[in-house]
Design a protein around this motif. Structure first.
Motif, PDB file in Angstrom:
ATOM      1  N   GLN A 106     -59.932 -76.707 -77.229  1.00 12.76           N
ATOM      2  CA  GLN A 106     -59.614 -75.406 -77.823  1.00 12.76           C
ATOM      3  C   GLN A 106     -58.889 -74.509 -76.838  1.00 12.76           C
ATOM      4  O   GLN A 106     -59.412 -74.226 -75.774  1.00 12.76           O
ATOM      5  N   ARG A 108     -57.672 -70.915 -75.348  1.00 13.22           N
ATOM      6  CA  ARG A 108     -58.447 -69.662 -75.312  1.00 13.22           C
ATOM      7  C   ARG A 108     -57.739 -68.623 -76.162  1.00 13.22           C
ATOM      8  O   ARG A 108     -56.537 -68.458 -76.068  1.00 13.22           O
ATOM      9  N   TYR A 109     -58.503 -67.946 -77.008  1.00  6.39           N
ATOM     10  CA  TYR A 109     -57.924 -66.910 -77.857  1.00  6.39           C
ATOM     11  C   TYR A 109     -58.556 -65.571 -77.520  1.00  6.39           C
ATOM     12  O   TYR A 109     -59.745 -65.511 -77.246  1.00  6.39           O
ATOM     13  N   GLU A 110     -57.735 -64.524 -77.611  1.00 10.11           N
ATOM     14  CA  GLU A 110     -58.298 -63.182 -77.390  1.00 10.11           C
ATOM     15  C   GLU A 110     -58.633 -62.488 -78.691  1.00 10.11           C
ATOM     16  O   GLU A 110     -59.485 -61.620 -78.734  1.00 10.11           O
ATOM     17  N   THR A 111     -57.928 -62.849 -79.764  1.00 10.32           N
ATOM     18  CA  THR A 111     -58.110 -62.108 -81.017  1.00 10.32           C
ATOM     19  C   THR A 111     -58.854 -62.939 -82.065  1.00 10.32           C
ATOM     20  O   THR A 111     -59.055 -62.469 -83.180  1.00 10.32           O
ATOM     21  N   GLN A 137     -50.194 -60.402 -81.126  1.00  7.64           N
ATOM     22  CA  GLN A 137     -50.917 -61.483 -80.454  1.00  7.64           C
ATOM     23  C   GLN A 137     -51.721 -62.305 -81.474  1.00  7.64           C
ATOM     24  O   GLN A 137     -51.768 -63.540 -81.391  1.00  7.64           O
ATOM     25  N   MET A 138     -52.319 -61.608 -82.445  1.00 14.54           N
ATOM     26  CA  MET A 138     -53.107 -62.351 -83.436  1.00 14.54           C
ATOM     27  C   MET A 138     -52.211 -63.262 -84.280  1.00 14.54           C
ATOM     28  O   MET A 138     -52.582 -64.398 -84.585  1.00 14.54           O
ATOM     29  N   GLU A 141     -51.645 -66.224 -82.136  1.00 14.92           N
ATOM     30  CA  GLU A 141     -52.833 -67.057 -81.950  1.00 14.92           C
ATOM     31  C   GLU A 141     -53.203 -67.804 -83.238  1.00 14.92           C
ATOM     32  O   GLU A 141     -53.665 -68.944 -83.180  1.00 14.92           O
ATOM     33  N   ALA A 145     -53.731 -71.704 -83.599  1.00 16.08           N
ATOM     34  CA  ALA A 145     -55.002 -72.235 -84.113  1.00 16.08           C
ATOM     35  C   ALA A 145     -54.752 -73.132 -85.326  1.00 16.08           C
ATOM     36  O   ALA A 145     -55.403 -74.174 -85.480  1.00 16.08           O
TER      37      ALA A 145
END
Ligand SMILES: CCC/C=C/C(=O)SCCNC(=O)CCNC(=O)[C@H](O)C(C)(C)COP(=O)([O-])OP(=O)([O-])OC[C@H]1O[C@@H](n2cnc3c(N)ncnc32)[C@H](O)[C@@H]1OP(=O)([O-])[O-]
Length: 364
Positions: A106, A108-111, A137-138, A141, A145
């Motif tokens: 996985q 790394r995601y911030e949102t 950013q979302m 991401e 994903a």
């Protein structure tokens, strides 16, 4: 959409074939079948292999993988093959660079919070203090994903929100801290990103399920027309206030909504911004089923875990059979909606609506 802007050449295809031979990690049968099918389609076109007998399992799996591609153009198959090999090579590079014992698969995601268990990859929007507004950013991401989920070994993929909202839609502050000289360029690039983002939903190969835990606004609503199942809590509402924001329908809703609910109901939502309750959205076909909020999570996840036990490849193929003939159309709708927005996203009406939101935190 969903690949490099440049079209892959014959040479790129040959290079990708050679790269595959050097891949250290076995990508698994499902990916190998996909590669086989794309290669055959890229080089020979439409499946020309006679259908193998029912017990000829290996040849039958190959035939099915190739046949499922239907009349996908050779050039697109070539591009998809090259893109798939590139993503396999980059994921094997990043996993071989990872620390031993670390969660290598996985990113790394911030949102987002992304988890994968019981055959389900769950992508949870995770900006609860901003009602899960989708910032740039979302968008990026979620694209990552979805690409990862399309290749992992889960059977189904779920999108949901953390907190009381599913999502408040596009983050209205996406361009606000941009110096005046750069705003045109930023708006243009953001819309290209949104177009790529919508393209990933159109192309997503596995069953995609929305677990709408609370109110949904704007692009979080329009995208639902591209999901295979939409479960909603009875607390959820569905609102597309485009006109008062100086904006226009996106997420392919200009095409999917009239198909789902009929043109007049779609118009009331998309042009006049009528907010639907979960029950209304269900009656109009946008939502599959509504659950009481109190038991929502329990009921939905129990059901999804049972669905995820069904054979993964069978679900994938059925989804393709249901959706493939619409794909080309959806991509062209996405391009058209995006170009309409390019013309209006910085209009006086749109800029004033954002200023209004920022200054008064004006409510919908
Ligand atoms: C791609 C182009 C096409 C466009 C597509 C679309 O999706 S169009 C649709 C675009 N979407 C909209 O027009 C929706 C605009 N939002 C609203 O109308 C309301 O916030 C609400 C009804 C969603 C929730 O009301 P509530 O009284 O329950 O909660 P609250 O208001 O106190 O919000 C809590 C915090 O979240 C923040 N935040 C929330 N949403 C957004 C957002 N989208 N953006 C940024 N921030 C947002 C809010 O500022 C606040 O932050 P603060 O100040 O604490 O730092």
């Amino acid at each position: 959409v969903g690949g490099t802007a440049m079209r892959a050449s014959q040479k790129d295809l040959e290079n990708a074939v050679n790269q595959m031979k050097l891949l250290k990690k076995d990508p698994g049968n499902e990916v190998k079948l996909k590669l086989y099918a794309l290669y055959k389609q890229a080089t020979e076109g439409l499946c020309n292999m006679p259908k193998p007998g029912i017990y000829d399992l290996i040849r039958k799996a190959k035939w099915e993988a190739w046949n499922t591609l239907g009349n996908l153009p050779k050039e697109t198959a070539r591009q998809n093959y090259v893109d798939l090999v590139a993503s396999l090579c980059s994921s094997s590079e990043s996993s071989s660079q990872g620390k031993p014992g670390a969660d290598r698969e996985q990113p790394r995601y911030e949102t987002l919070v992304v988890t994968s268990e019981d055959g389900i990859t769950k992508i949870m929007l995770n900006r609860p203090t901003k009602k899960n507004a989708v910032n740039l950013q979302m968008y990026q991401e979620i694209i990552l994903a979805l690409k990862a989920a399309s290749q992992d070994d889960s059977t189904i993929t779920v999108l949901t929100g953390n907190g009381d909202y599913y999502s408040s839609g596009n983050d209205l502050t996406n361009f606000t801290n941009t110096p005046p000289g750069e705003i045109q360029e930023k708006a243009k690039n953001s819309l290209i990103l949104v177009r790529e983002f919508v393209g990933c939903f159109i192309d997503f190969p596995k069953p995609l399920i929305a677990v709408v835990n609370g109110p949904a606004v704007g692009i979080a609503v329009t995208l639902l027309g591209l999901f295979d199942i939409v479960y909603a809590s009875d607390r959820a509402t569905f609102h597309t206030p485009f006109s008062r924001l100086g904006l226009h329908p996106e997420g392919c809703s200009s095409y999917t909504f009239p198909k789902i609910m009929g043109p007049t109901k779609a118009t009331e939502m998309l042009i006049f911004g009528k907010k639907l309750t979960a029950e209304e959205a269900c009656a109009q076909g946008l939502v599959t089923e509504v659950f009481p909020d109190r038991t929502f999570q329990k009921e939905v996840w129990t059901r999804l875990k049972a669905y995820a036990k069904l054979p993964s490849n069978v679900l994938r193929i059925s989804k393709q059979v249901i959706r493939n003939r619409e794909k080309e159309k959806l991509h062209s709708v996405n391009v058209e909606e995006s170009s309409v927005l390019q013309g209006t996203v910085l209009s006086d009406e749109a800029v004033n609506a954002v200023m209004n939101f920022l200054s008064k935190r004006a409510k919908l």
